[in-house]
Design a protein around this motif. Structure first.
Motif, mmCIF file in Angstrom:
data_model
loop_
_atom_site.group_PDB
_atom_site.id
_atom_site.type_symbol
_atom_site.label_atom_id
_atom_site.label_comp_id
_atom_site.label_asym_id
_atom_site.label_seq_id
_atom_site.Cartn_x
_atom_site.Cartn_y
_atom_site.Cartn_z
ATOM 1 N N ARG A 80 14.921 -11.326 -4.629
ATOM 2 C CA ARG A 80 13.620 -11.950 -4.832
ATOM 3 C C ARG A 80 13.072 -12.590 -3.559
ATOM 4 N N GLU A 81 13.949 -12.833 -2.556
ATOM 5 C CA GLU A 81 13.480 -13.391 -1.297
ATOM 6 C C GLU A 81 12.932 -12.319 -0.355
ATOM 7 N N LEU A 82 13.166 -11.061 -0.664
ATOM 8 C CA LEU A 82 12.740 -9.986 0.220
ATOM 9 C C LEU A 82 11.254 -9.704 0.056
ATOM 10 N N LYS A 83 10.592 -9.535 1.182
ATOM 11 C CA LYS A 83 9.183 -9.141 1.193
ATOM 12 C C LYS A 83 9.034 -7.625 1.302
ATOM 13 N N ILE A 84 10.170 -6.930 1.330
ATOM 14 C CA ILE A 84 10.175 -5.477 1.427
ATOM 15 C C ILE A 84 10.080 -4.888 0.025
ATOM 16 N N ASN A 85 9.018 -4.177 -0.251
ATOM 17 C CA ASN A 85 8.820 -3.521 -1.542
ATOM 18 C C ASN A 85 8.794 -2.015 -1.333
ATOM 19 N N GLU A 86 9.599 -1.316 -2.105
ATOM 20 C CA GLU A 86 9.692 0.129 -1.966
ATOM 21 C C GLU A 86 8.323 0.784 -2.179
ATOM 22 N N GLY A 87 7.930 1.596 -1.209
ATOM 23 C CA GLY A 87 6.647 2.295 -1.294
ATOM 24 C C GLY A 87 5.508 1.606 -0.568
ATOM 25 N N SER A 88 5.671 0.327 -0.207
ATOM 26 C CA SER A 88 4.600 -0.382 0.487
ATOM 27 C C SER A 88 4.604 -0.032 1.972
ATOM 28 N N TYR A 90 4.982 -0.176 5.828
ATOM 29 C CA TYR A 90 5.946 -0.847 6.703
ATOM 30 C C TYR A 90 5.249 -1.926 7.523
ATOM 31 N N ARG A 91 5.823 -3.129 7.505
ATOM 32 C CA ARG A 91 5.320 -4.223 8.324
ATOM 33 C C ARG A 91 6.523 -4.977 8.894
ATOM 34 N N ARG A 92 6.538 -5.115 10.194
ATOM 35 C CA ARG A 92 7.652 -5.820 10.825
ATOM 36 C C ARG A 92 7.708 -7.268 10.376
ATOM 37 N N ASP A 93 6.553 -7.901 10.175
ATOM 38 C CA ASP A 93 6.537 -9.292 9.731
ATOM 39 C C ASP A 93 7.202 -9.456 8.369
ATOM 40 N N ASP A 94 7.119 -8.426 7.510
ATOM 41 C CA ASP A 94 7.781 -8.508 6.203
ATOM 42 C C ASP A 94 9.291 -8.582 6.368
ATOM 43 N N ILE A 95 9.833 -7.892 7.374
ATOM 44 C CA ILE A 95 11.270 -7.955 7.634
ATOM 45 C C ILE A 95 11.645 -9.337 8.162
ATOM 46 N N LEU A 96 10.863 -9.863 9.112
ATOM 47 C CA LEU A 96 11.148 -11.183 9.671
ATOM 48 C C LEU A 96 11.000 -12.274 8.616
ATOM 49 N N ASN A 97 9.969 -12.179 7.770
ATOM 50 C CA ASN A 97 9.778 -13.180 6.718
ATOM 51 C C ASN A 97 10.891 -13.106 5.685
ATOM 52 N N SER A 98 11.403 -11.911 5.413
ATOM 53 C CA SER A 98 12.520 -11.775 4.473
ATOM 54 C C SER A 98 13.746 -12.494 5.007
ATOM 55 N N GLN A 99 14.010 -12.355 6.310
ATOM 56 C CA GLN A 99 15.156 -13.040 6.905
ATOM 57 C C GLN A 99 14.964 -14.554 6.869
ATOM 58 N N ARG A 100 13.754 -15.008 7.139
ATOM 59 C CA ARG A 100 13.481 -16.442 7.102
ATOM 60 C C ARG A 100 13.674 -16.996 5.688
ATOM 61 N N ARG A 101 13.197 -16.288 4.685
ATOM 62 C CA ARG A 101 13.314 -16.751 3.307
ATOM 63 C C ARG A 101 14.769 -16.747 2.836
ATOM 64 N N LEU A 102 15.541 -15.751 3.277
ATOM 65 C CA LEU A 102 16.961 -15.726 2.928
ATOM 66 C C LEU A 102 17.679 -16.951 3.490
ATOM 67 N N PHE A 103 17.331 -17.333 4.707
ATOM 68 C CA PHE A 103 17.939 -18.522 5.316
ATOM 69 C C PHE A 103 17.512 -19.781 4.569
#
Length: 338
Positions: A80-88, A90-103
């Motif tokens: 639920r913390e991941l901003k990566i949604n299958e089919g959406s 690609y955005r690099r910020d979504d990967i960085l925000n997912s890591q920030r939210r996991l932390f």
């Protein structure tokens, strides 16, 4: 916008612009984009034209995410913390925000979110998330001695227990603290007990809600000649709006009872027993656009805190407290920041 005609040529600044171009493309679905530049220093006059070449490649979408290492906490805590949604897209910020939210979730000590090497489709890459979980329970013990406002020497001690995976992903913690006045009149002068419960996702939204209560049992005041009992209950929730803005809303009730009053205090309060309560509604807005929290060179920090006491909430004390803060940062000379 960083390059201006007529300014001195700076190859490092040009490379920084290339990086910003690639970041922009990677945040709009083109992570394989290639950006190159040529700097013509042999042209006529003192001007050096700069030419950029951009090859965007193909539009890329996210694939699936495989999670490994989720044992002590439910897998949905990470997903639920991941901003990566299958089919959406690609955005690099979504990967960085997912890591920030996991932390920020507090469940994991380390993690790796990267593109899966087994991904077959370069235009729909799969990802793997490897987790190292924190311990679900913790015990905290603190002690210390020093001078306080009421004693030349006061020794304090506290202990607490924390559970992070209560009812799945909820959190609760209990604690007790004590303060002993040492010296001529050695005795217990403070003791307090606290229970707190946190729901990290309220109504399936990333809006944490914390409810806590603190009880101070009856104890003789360390200065005045009466006994005091106190109980407080509070609720606090907050939400982030992007990466720069955060809003917090809270409510607090504090009730105090004084007993065995004597002398002038009893006369002013109208008896040997007195009770009072205070209810507070608070709101805080914070916007932080600084480029660094340690040495900010540009941006601003804005904070507004509003506290509303009494009124329609009832209780003793009726007033409003508003506290705004604002600061801005700008480089005015190399090594000088206003």
């Amino acid at each position: 916008n960083r390059l201006e005609t007529g300014r001195l040529t700076n190859p490092l600044e040009i490379r920084g612009v290339v990086f910003e171009m690639k970041s922009y493309l990677a945040n709009n679905g083109y992570p394989y984009a290639v950006v190159t530049y040529t700097l013509d220093t042999l042209g006529a006059g003192s001007a050096a034209p700069v030419s950029f070449s951009v090859e965007s490649d193909s539009l890329v979408h996210f694939g699936s995410v495989k999670i490994e290492g989720s044992v002590k906490f439910p897998e949905y805590c990470a997903r639920r913390e991941l901003k990566i949604n299958e089919g959406s897209v690609y955005r690099r910020d979504d990967i960085l925000n997912s890591q920030r939210r996991l932390f920020e979730s507090g469940y994991y000590s380390t993690f790796q979110l990267r593109q899966s090497p087994q991904s077959a489709d370069r235009l729909r890459p799969d990802f793997s998330l490897s987790l190292t979980e924190r311990k679900p329970a913790a015990i905290t013990v603190r002690t210390g001695a020093g001078q306080s406002t009421v004693r030349d020497l006061e020794w304090t001690a506290s202990a607490g227990y924390l559970r992070r995976n209560f009812l799945g992903s909820r959190r609760y913690d209990v604690s007790a603290s004590y303060g002993f006045g040492l010296g001529k009149d050695s005795r217990l002068i403070t003791h307090s007990y606290r229970l707190s419960f946190t729901e990290p996702w309220l109504f399936d939204r990333r809006v944490p809600l914390t409810i806590s209560t603190t009880w101070d049992p009856t104890l003789r005041d360390p200065v005045q000649d009466f006994k005091r009992t106190a109980l407080s209950v509070s609720a606090l929730t907050s939400s982030n709006f992007g990466q720069t803005m955060r809003a917090t809303l809270g409510f607090e009730y504090v009730g105090v009872k004084l007993t065995e009053l004597t002398g002038l205090i009893a006369d002013s309060l109208g008896g040997t027993t007195s009770s009072a309560s205070r209810r507070k509604l608070s709101f805080t807005f914070r916007r932080d656009s600084r480029d660094s929290i340690f040495v900010p060179r540009r941006g601003s920090l804005t904070r507004i805190n509003i506290q509303y006491y009494g009124g329609i909430l009832g209780g003793d004390g009726n007033f409003v407290k508003i506290q705004p803060e604002w600061s801005s940062y700008q480089v005015i000379w190399p090594g000088w920041i206003s």
